[in-house]
Design a protein around this motif. Structure first.
Motif, short mmCIF file in Angstrom:
data_model
loop_
_atom_site.label_atom_id
_atom_site.label_comp_id
_atom_site.label_asym_id
_atom_site.label_seq_id
_atom_site.Cartn_x
_atom_site.Cartn_y
_atom_site.Cartn_z
N VAL A 83 55.09 -48.71 64.73
CA VAL A 83 53.99 -47.81 65.06
C VAL A 83 54.20 -46.99 66.35
O VAL A 83 53.85 -45.82 66.41
N PRO A 84 54.83 -47.58 67.39
CA PRO A 84 55.01 -46.78 68.61
C PRO A 84 55.83 -45.51 68.40
O PRO A 84 55.81 -44.63 69.25
N VAL A 86 55.90 -43.57 65.37
CA VAL A 86 55.53 -42.88 64.13
C VAL A 86 54.98 -41.47 64.42
O VAL A 86 54.21 -41.27 65.34
N TRP A 88 52.41 -38.88 63.18
CA TRP A 88 51.17 -38.99 62.41
C TRP A 88 50.67 -37.64 61.94
O TRP A 88 50.52 -36.71 62.73
N GLU A 91 45.88 -33.73 60.08
CA GLU A 91 45.15 -32.57 59.55
C GLU A 91 45.85 -32.02 58.32
O GLU A 91 47.08 -32.10 58.21
N TRP B 88 49.58 -31.12 58.89
CA TRP B 88 49.93 -30.97 60.31
C TRP B 88 50.15 -32.32 60.98
O TRP B 88 49.31 -33.21 60.89
N VAL B 89 51.28 -32.43 61.66
CA VAL B 89 51.54 -33.58 62.52
C VAL B 89 51.02 -33.23 63.91
O VAL B 89 51.39 -32.20 64.48
N THR B 90 50.13 -34.07 64.42
CA THR B 90 49.55 -33.77 65.74
C THR B 90 49.77 -34.90 66.73
O THR B 90 49.50 -34.75 67.91
N GLU B 91 50.25 -36.06 66.24
CA GLU B 91 50.47 -37.20 67.13
C GLU B 91 51.83 -37.82 66.87
O GLU B 91 52.31 -37.80 65.74
N ALA B 92 52.41 -38.40 67.92
CA ALA B 92 53.65 -39.16 67.76
C ALA B 92 53.49 -40.43 68.57
O ALA B 92 53.18 -40.39 69.76
N GLY B 93 53.69 -41.58 67.90
CA GLY B 93 53.44 -42.85 68.56
C GLY B 93 51.98 -42.87 68.99
O GLY B 93 51.09 -42.66 68.18
N LEU B 97 50.62 -34.54 70.47
CA LEU B 97 51.69 -33.57 70.69
C LEU B 97 51.14 -32.32 71.35
O LEU B 97 49.97 -31.96 71.15
N LYS B 100 51.29 -28.42 67.50
CA LYS B 100 51.20 -28.97 66.16
C LYS B 100 52.49 -28.68 65.39
O LYS B 100 53.12 -27.64 65.59
N LEU B 101 52.86 -29.59 64.50
CA LEU B 101 54.06 -29.41 63.70
C LEU B 101 53.68 -29.42 62.23
O LEU B 101 52.96 -30.31 61.77
#
Lengths: 477, 477
Positions: A83-84, A86, A88, A91, B88-93, B97, B100-101
């Protein structure tokens, strides 16, 4: 290449740039673009691996790249491990999602809920399935193209069995597959280690990993195979009904060759001061024909070259008719790792011959045209064999032993692996491993698979207590 | 199969379940799992496509699955077309971010910034690169396995040229590739349409798409090829220095065969009331051998079957030694679409013969064992040819014409395509298209590629103004 291979770190960066293997200018940190020069080789590696897996009873499947958060969090060690890092998805279009979705860092938690639905009786077992795909991990360590990136290319095989014995046999089969492909076909030497308990795959009972060495003497982990026991089957309810009518949890294994990383090892192991050197089977261009032409002989030489190219069309053969000098062409195709070069000019044609030059040794020899196909086949095979032998002999020179902290400190400076007596490869040994890491910047890679010798009367190099096992230390990527 | 193919929608769902082609129970809406039975065929389709593209000068590459928001938003029509359905990927771990990706919905905006770096002079052109990958689109329409899912499997080829002529030639080449593969090898009939201006790929100058028909008479879009002109090269600065020393914008095309969707079309076109029917080249199992055994002949029959299996090991041949009855086995392997079945028992062995049954026609014939390989080759080829012919003849029966709204209304009920005179395929024609859609639930698919006929004296079926062009209407998936 302006940088000799002894300066490995610079050489690595330079060859990537000069041979256009990887482009680091994509505007997203940790992500790279892999242009055709490398992608062609990786695709061949994929094909070879897939064929080998299928021959041993694996079948391909496609599982989603997105994994709902609740799946990922079902197995507690696994979640803690992954998880650390990943990525995510939160949207879609203009809307927020109700549940976060993980871009797969690995696919256990996508696949095993389906396995639970697919497996009923013993006749469904063994179930051996692989997928070739990308995975994503937000690495916090420094990234290095092909070796550690936030997106990488791999195959993951996930197998299910009725018994523990069969699962353990599968781990062995995975190791054999690794030997057959990485060593025998790609010429990459390695050792299989059983990882210490503190360094296994998140959620596994045991992890067995192939570690190679890079030219600077540091180790790089290649494919690993994991005995998962019943850890995941109990979480995801992967059961079968046995002949006695009882529901039993299955035994599982998984195996993950990372193609991008194996590729790094491939060109690092075989490359030299002139550039890439590829085994014959893997080269994007296997034979390059360089015409030696003067104005008045151009037509005739060109005709003969086209003829040879057609004759060798069962291989990946190209001819370089560009306006550059032969010397320029030699350098260019040597940089790109083409195994065999054919040089042919008017004088050769009159003799009914051509010159064949080998990339690995630089040897040239005259070959009669009627023997060309046979000679190319022979030289190609001999080159691959020679690359493997050279790598093996270099690798075996980097196996050291040490019985004390001082000896370890000295041995590790030579690069490679150092076998040391150690107190334990169970959880309690981690303190000692940490101490060695702190002091010598080394990692404990585990016990060598098949090594039955006991360190009788020896003491752990870290804590001085009686040693129970030989483990290997190395500096690592 | 309990449902006849005439009830196509139910048949489609049933065959997916019965033959285990797709599992809809993955716990994420719009995402499905593709088990081995379908994945094996898709992998073969990928291989065939990749080989064909490489033969025509394309090279493979790997581009990241994640695209920074600013890339995606660089081309205004493109962004308008795709942003509403981007994951959209907005978080990592554990961190948010900064930017946005996007999970790639298609790769123009990942690839072309790199092309700008890679292309300098004319000698870098043409540049023809493809990648095989997954793409993700948060479809809001109802999803249907293989046909419309939020994750799908495709190849995207992105080509760059110095001149408009060459780019247009590439569009033509892409159409030929589609014909060679989809029609000649997979037996799928289709028509190439030039899409009306209001229905082209977001950012393209023109879109040419292969439309097939499903058994219910509705059309399904298969590979499309897009003339991008200089739209993207101007945005991403893809330029080359011409011989006159001037910097010129390149001309681009892209081509996107969606393997998962082609697969839907494949089994829908050829399948029948008994289940799947595959062309010989694509079948996961090409030949199934069914032993006809009694207790006392078991050993001998088994030996002969193993012998035949070895003899046919250049094909994907399997033998079914399970305890089921021959009848059960016949049904099972017919459901799975195995093209040829060999039946062999003691009586056949004594005659030095076996029985070969064809999946498409159900015909059985006795074949002498020494002629088996030759007969299998012949029957396999004949079966594939027959599937293609049958599909073609069915398809050509679904081509209609209509000169008025009333005729269109009648013709469309028969299923298939209706050629109608139309006012315009430019932006201004969209009102008429919308009116027909409203009234008859049909879509305007465009003008047929190569159709030069003008609708002299005819009137647009929607607005009654003089028609300028023949367009095709169809109900669509």
């Amino acid at each position: 290449m302006d940088i000799p291979k002894e300066n490995f770190s610079e050489w690595y960066n330079e060859i990537i740039k000069e041979a256009h293997l990887c482009d680091l200018r994509y505007n997203l940190k940790g992500f790279v673009v892999i242009p055709p020069n490398a992608a062609q080789v990786m695709k061949t590696m994929y094909r070879i691996y897939e064929e080998a897996l299928e021959k041993k009873g694996h079948k391909p499947a496609y599982f989603p790249a997105l994994i709902p958060e609740r799946n990922l969090k079902a197995e507690s060690e696994h979640v803690a491990g992954f998880v650390p890092e990943v990525f995510w998805v939160t949207e879609a279009g203009l809307n927020k999602l109700e549940e976060k979705l993980a871009m797969r860092p690995t696919s256990e938690t996508a696949m095993y809920p389906m396995y639970a639905l697919w497996i009923n009786g013993k006749s469904d077992l063994p179930m051996k399935i692989y997928q070739s795909c990308q995975v994503w991990r937000h690495e916090t360590k420094a990234t290095k193209p092909f070796i550690r990136t936030r997106e990488f290319y791999w195959i993951e095989a996930h197998d299910v069995f009725a018994t523990e014995e069969e699962a353990l046999m599968q781990v062995k089969e995975d190791m054999e597959t690794t030997e057959e492909i990485l060593h025998q076909r790609f010429g990459i030497p390695f050792i299989f280690f059983k990882r210490p308990q503190w360094d296994k795959f998140a959620g596994a009972v045991d992890t067995y990993a192939a570690d190679t060495l890079m030219p600077d003497g540091k180790t790089l982990q290649l494919p690993s195979t994991h005995m998962l026991g019943q850890n995941f089957s109990k979480v995801f309810n992967v059961k079968y009904m046995d002949e006695d009518g009882a529901q039993k949890f299955c035994w599982q294994t998984c195996y993950g060759p990372a193609i991008s990383r194996i590729y790094a090892s491939l060109f690092s192991t075989h490359g030299d001061n002139k550039g890439l050197v590829y085994p014959f089977e893997l080269a994007p261009v296997q034979v390059i024909i360089i015409p030696i032409m003067k104005k008045d002989t151009e037509a005739e030489v060109r005709k003969k070259v086209e003829e040879l190219k057609a004759k060798l069309s069962h291989l990946r053969t190209e001819a370089d008719f560009s306006n550059n000098t032969p010397g320029f062409k030699f350098n260019k195709w040597e940089l790109l790792g083409v195994p065999l070069r054919i040089e042919i000019g008017m004088r050769d044609i009159q003799k009914g011959a051509c010159v064949v030059a080998r990339r690995d040794t630089g040897e040239k020899k005259e070959v009669k045209l009627e023997k060309l196909e046979e000679e190319i086949r022979k030289e190609g095979a001999s080159l691959s064999e020679n690359l493997c032998k050279k790598a093996d002999s270099w690798f075996s020179g980097l196996m050291h032993e040490a019985d004390s902290d001082a000896e370890l400190g000295k041995a590790i400076e030579k690069g490679g692996f150092v076998r040391i007596p150690f107190c334990s490869d169970q959880k309690e040994g981690e303190v000692c491993a940490d101490r060695l890491k702190e002091k010598h910047a080394v990692n404990i890679r585990g016990s060598r698979y098949g090594d039955k010798e006991k360190p009788k009367g020896k003491k752990c190099v870290a804590c001085g207590k009686p040693a129970s096992i030989f483990l290997y230390a190395a500096r690592q990527y």
